[in-house]
Design a protein around this motif. Structure first.
Motif, PDB file in Angstrom:
ATOM      1  N   GLU A 125       0.832  -1.208   0.000  1.00  0.00           N
ATOM      2  CA  GLU A 125       0.000   0.000   0.000  1.00  0.00           C
ATOM      3  C   GLU A 125       0.866   1.258   0.000  1.00  0.00           C
ATOM      4  O   GLU A 125       0.545   2.236  -0.681  1.00  0.00           O
ATOM      5  CB  GLU A 125      -0.926   0.002   1.215  1.00  0.00           C
ATOM      6  N   THR A 126       1.955   1.241   0.737  1.00  0.00           N
ATOM      7  CA  THR A 126       2.850   2.392   0.777  1.00  0.00           C
ATOM      8  C   THR A 126       3.472   2.649  -0.592  1.00  0.00           C
ATOM      9  O   THR A 126       3.499   3.791  -1.073  1.00  0.00           O
ATOM     10  CB  THR A 126       3.964   2.164   1.817  1.00  0.00           C
ATOM     11  N   ASN A 137       0.905   4.132  -2.978  1.00  0.00           N
ATOM     12  CA  ASN A 137       0.635   5.548  -2.716  1.00  0.00           C
ATOM     13  C   ASN A 137       1.768   6.433  -3.214  1.00  0.00           C
ATOM     14  O   ASN A 137       1.531   7.551  -3.673  1.00  0.00           O
ATOM     15  CB  ASN A 137       0.395   5.779  -1.224  1.00  0.00           C
ATOM     16  N   GLN A 144      -6.927   7.428  -7.946  1.00  0.00           N
ATOM     17  CA  GLN A 144      -7.388   6.963  -6.636  1.00  0.00           C
ATOM     18  C   GLN A 144      -8.387   5.812  -6.798  1.00  0.00           C
ATOM     19  O   GLN A 144      -8.367   4.855  -6.014  1.00  0.00           O
ATOM     20  CB  GLN A 144      -8.008   8.107  -5.845  1.00  0.00           C
TER      21      GLN A 144
END
Length: 83
Positions: free
Chosen positions: A38-39, A42, A60
């Motif tokens: 997830e990091t 992003n 997004q």
């Protein structure tokens, strides 16, 4: 044959002979890679916006769709392993 060896347990957690360390390590490693994934996603959002010439809301939605797909994959695997 020993009585403990032939006894069947309804749940794996009830069996005193189960080694919990490999299970815990795999859960910890899996959680680490989920957060890392997830990091990294992003961090790459701006690169995806520039590469595909799309807006922030669109990228997004792509991230949300990716997360939902992983959730469905996990639930599918869970259902198969229960079967």
């Amino acid at each position: 044959m020993d009585q403990n060896q032939s006894q069947k347990y309804e749940f794996l957690s009830e069996d005193p002979n189960v080694k919990t360390l490999p299970i815990m390590l795999s859960l910890i490693i899996g959680a680490f890679f989920a957060v890392l994934n997830e990091t990294l996603l992003n961090i790459t959002l701006t690169a995806l916006m520039h590469e595909f010439h799309i807006t922030l809301p669109t990228v997004q939605w792509m991230a949300t769709g990716s997360s939902e797909k992983r959730t469905r994959d996990i639930r599918t695997i869970e259902a198969i392993t229960r079967w």
